[in-house]
Design an enzyme around this catalytic site. Sequence first.
Site, PDB file in Angstrom:
ATOM      1  N   ASP A  18     -57.743 -49.248   1.737  1.00 56.40           N
ATOM      2  CA  ASP A  18     -58.869 -48.311   1.677  1.00 56.40           C
ATOM      3  C   ASP A  18     -58.265 -46.916   1.547  1.00 56.40           C
ATOM      4  O   ASP A  18     -57.056 -46.730   1.715  1.00 56.40           O
ATOM      5  CB  ASP A  18     -59.705 -48.415   2.966  1.00 56.40           C
ATOM      6  CG  ASP A  18     -60.846 -47.401   3.004  1.00 56.40           C
ATOM      7  OD1 ASP A  18     -61.533 -47.237   1.978  1.00 56.40           O
ATOM      8  OD2 ASP A  18     -61.051 -46.750   4.053  1.00 56.40           O
ATOM      9  N   SER A  19     -59.123 -45.933   1.292  1.00 54.89           N
ATOM     10  CA  SER A  19     -58.640 -44.552   1.260  1.00 54.89           C
ATOM     11  C   SER A  19     -58.133 -44.111   2.632  1.00 54.89           C
ATOM     12  O   SER A  19     -57.424 -43.116   2.722  1.00 54.89           O
ATOM     13  CB  SER A  19     -59.773 -43.620   0.831  1.00 54.89           C
ATOM     14  OG  SER A  19     -60.806 -43.661   1.798  1.00 54.89           O
ATOM     15  N   TYR A  50     -61.520 -40.474  -1.134  1.00 54.45           N
ATOM     16  CA  TYR A  50     -61.657 -40.830  -2.556  1.00 54.45           C
ATOM     17  C   TYR A  50     -63.038 -40.419  -3.111  1.00 54.45           C
ATOM     18  O   TYR A  50     -63.194 -40.217  -4.301  1.00 54.45           O
ATOM     19  CB  TYR A  50     -61.575 -42.350  -2.740  1.00 54.45           C
ATOM     20  CG  TYR A  50     -60.215 -43.003  -2.625  1.00 54.45           C
ATOM     21  CD1 TYR A  50     -59.045 -42.276  -2.474  1.00 54.45           C
ATOM     22  CD2 TYR A  50     -60.122 -44.393  -2.694  1.00 54.45           C
ATOM     23  CE1 TYR A  50     -57.814 -42.922  -2.377  1.00 54.45           C
ATOM     24  CE2 TYR A  50     -58.906 -45.048  -2.607  1.00 54.45           C
ATOM     25  CZ  TYR A  50     -57.744 -44.309  -2.445  1.00 54.45           C
ATOM     26  OH  TYR A  50     -56.546 -44.960  -2.367  1.00 54.45           O
ATOM     27  N   GLY A  51     -64.010 -40.394  -2.225  1.00 53.89           N
ATOM     28  CA  GLY A  51     -65.418 -40.386  -2.653  1.00 53.89           C
ATOM     29  C   GLY A  51     -65.855 -39.202  -3.472  1.00 53.89           C
ATOM     30  O   GLY A  51     -66.811 -39.291  -4.237  1.00 53.89           O
ATOM     31  N   CYS A  84     -62.877 -50.849   0.114  1.00 58.72           N
ATOM     32  CA  CYS A  84     -63.370 -49.508  -0.203  1.00 58.72           C
ATOM     33  C   CYS A  84     -64.373 -49.640  -1.340  1.00 58.72           C
ATOM     34  O   CYS A  84     -64.034 -50.147  -2.415  1.00 58.72           O
ATOM     35  CB  CYS A  84     -62.187 -48.640  -0.635  1.00 58.72           C
ATOM     36  SG  CYS A  84     -62.654 -47.002  -1.199  1.00 58.72           S
ATOM     37  N   ASN A  85     -65.586 -49.191  -1.103  1.00 58.24           N
ATOM     38  CA  ASN A  85     -66.622 -49.274  -2.146  1.00 58.24           C
ATOM     39  C   ASN A  85     -66.271 -48.389  -3.342  1.00 58.24           C
ATOM     40  O   ASN A  85     -66.481 -48.773  -4.496  1.00 58.24           O
ATOM     41  CB  ASN A  85     -67.967 -48.820  -1.571  1.00 58.24           C
ATOM     42  CG  ASN A  85     -68.488 -49.747  -0.501  1.00 58.24           C
ATOM     43  OD1 ASN A  85     -69.248 -50.654  -0.781  1.00 58.24           O
ATOM     44  ND2 ASN A  85     -68.077 -49.546   0.737  1.00 58.24           N
ATOM     45  N   THR A  86     -65.725 -47.203  -3.056  1.00 64.04           N
ATOM     46  CA  THR A  86     -65.426 -46.245  -4.127  1.00 64.04           C
ATOM     47  C   THR A  86     -64.327 -46.792  -5.038  1.00 64.04           C
ATOM     48  O   THR A  86     -64.431 -46.736  -6.272  1.00 64.04           O
ATOM     49  CB  THR A  86     -64.980 -44.899  -3.512  1.00 64.04           C
ATOM     50  OG1 THR A  86     -65.896 -44.528  -2.473  1.00 64.04           O
ATOM     51  CG2 THR A  86     -64.924 -43.808  -4.552  1.00 64.04           C
ATOM     52  N   GLU A 163     -62.578 -39.942   9.179  1.00 65.26           N
ATOM     53  CA  GLU A 163     -61.124 -40.037   9.041  1.00 65.26           C
ATOM     54  C   GLU A 163     -60.427 -39.142  10.076  1.00 65.26           C
ATOM     55  O   GLU A 163     -59.433 -39.510  10.676  1.00 65.26           O
ATOM     56  CB  GLU A 163     -60.794 -39.575   7.615  1.00 65.26           C
ATOM     57  CG  GLU A 163     -59.434 -39.852   7.104  1.00 65.26           C
ATOM     58  CD  GLU A 163     -59.120 -41.326   6.905  1.00 65.26           C
ATOM     59  OE1 GLU A 163     -60.019 -42.124   6.635  1.00 65.26           O
ATOM     60  OE2 GLU A 163     -57.943 -41.653   7.070  1.00 65.26           O
ATOM     61  N   CYS A 198     -70.314 -47.363   2.475  1.00 66.18           N
ATOM     62  CA  CYS A 198     -68.928 -46.874   2.521  1.00 66.18           C
ATOM     63  C   CYS A 198     -68.326 -47.495   3.765  1.00 66.18           C
ATOM     64  O   CYS A 198     -68.971 -47.518   4.824  1.00 66.18           O
ATOM     65  CB  CYS A 198     -68.914 -45.347   2.598  1.00 66.18           C
ATOM     66  SG  CYS A 198     -67.311 -44.642   3.086  1.00 66.18           S
ATOM     67  N   THR A 199     -67.111 -47.991   3.643  1.00 72.75           N
ATOM     68  CA  THR A 199     -66.541 -48.749   4.764  1.00 72.75           C
ATOM     69  C   THR A 199     -66.201 -47.861   5.971  1.00 72.75           C
ATOM     70  O   THR A 199     -65.943 -48.375   7.060  1.00 72.75           O
ATOM     71  CB  THR A 199     -65.296 -49.536   4.314  1.00 72.75           C
ATOM     72  OG1 THR A 199     -64.351 -48.623   3.719  1.00 72.75           O
ATOM     73  CG2 THR A 199     -65.674 -50.608   3.309  1.00 72.75           C
ATOM     74  N   HIS A 200     -66.210 -46.551   5.788  1.00 75.36           N
ATOM     75  CA  HIS A 200     -66.018 -45.666   6.947  1.00 75.36           C
ATOM     76  C   HIS A 200     -67.266 -45.635   7.840  1.00 75.36           C
ATOM     77  O   HIS A 200     -67.152 -45.395   9.044  1.00 75.36           O
ATOM     78  CB  HIS A 200     -65.728 -44.231   6.484  1.00 75.36           C
ATOM     79  CG  HIS A 200     -64.313 -43.980   6.048  1.00 75.36           C
ATOM     80  ND1 HIS A 200     -63.785 -44.501   4.896  1.00 75.36           N
ATOM     81  CD2 HIS A 200     -63.315 -43.247   6.627  1.00 75.36           C
ATOM     82  CE1 HIS A 200     -62.529 -44.089   4.764  1.00 75.36           C
ATOM     83  NE2 HIS A 200     -62.226 -43.332   5.805  1.00 75.36           N
TER      84      HIS A 200
END
Length: 275
Positions: A18-19, A50-51, A84-86, A163, A198-200
């Site tokens: 992921d980012s 990344y988004g 990561c969706n992005t 993050e 978004c996985t965050h």
Amino acid sequence: MTQPGLIGQVKRPIGVFDSGVGGLSILKALRTELPFEDFVYVADSGYAPYGERDEGFVITRSRTIARYLQDHDRLSIKALVIACNTATAAAVHLLREDDPALPIIGVEPALKPAVALSHTKRIGVMATRGTLASRKFKALRDSLAGQAEFICQPCDGLADAIERDETSKIIALCADYTGAIGQFGLKKDQIDTLVLGCTHYPFASHHLQTLVGPEVRLVDNGEPVARQTRRVLPLLANSGQLGKLVLLSTGNPDALQAAAKRWLDVNVNVQRLTS
Ligand code: DGL
């Protein structure tokens, strides 16, 4: 002929990236679904978020990490989960072209499960700007046309605040974005389901639930992705011994270590990756 990853033979890990720390929400579900598998997780925190970057940047980072996980002699992954969706929206098709033999599992905002859960058929979607602008997301949304109304909200800054573990900023952004989506509740015309695209964002779910009310369903994609990974993996580890976990970060290793302790309850020394 020996096939790497088979029971009783040298085990190869599943790569996950992921980012940043967000993909730990997917890793948690993966380790529950596949407890005997070894995992190697890369947080690309040195290049996050990344988004709000352009697609070319996300593609380059995704390729760099995928190659590292495949080519590194001590890793040599047997499957890759893009947590990561992005990055999935920007690069999953390219990574599959790069290595057609490698099983690659991506994530996408859980619109389909949300349609099944929603009664009011008004569904909020929180995701990064990059995910919402992607062709892949448009195709997903179009495939569900007429089945529900989706109110999509780009959430600039939220993944970055998660993050950095900046609690007051996380709460303020969640309040702004849920406020912008509209009226939540179970009554007709209200939004009864919120997709965390978004996985965050699952790491902010307690704040989000407080803001939208306890009756609103929050939907993320950890468990579906873990089940899909089990389905597509040709060779499952079955040693009876819990799998090992390697954590790598291109940014601050302490941030990933703290997040892994907090969210997965694991104490693993994070290694710095300079890729
Ligand atoms: N966690 C990522 C996702 O699911 C990206 C967040 C970001 O880096 O902006 O989209």
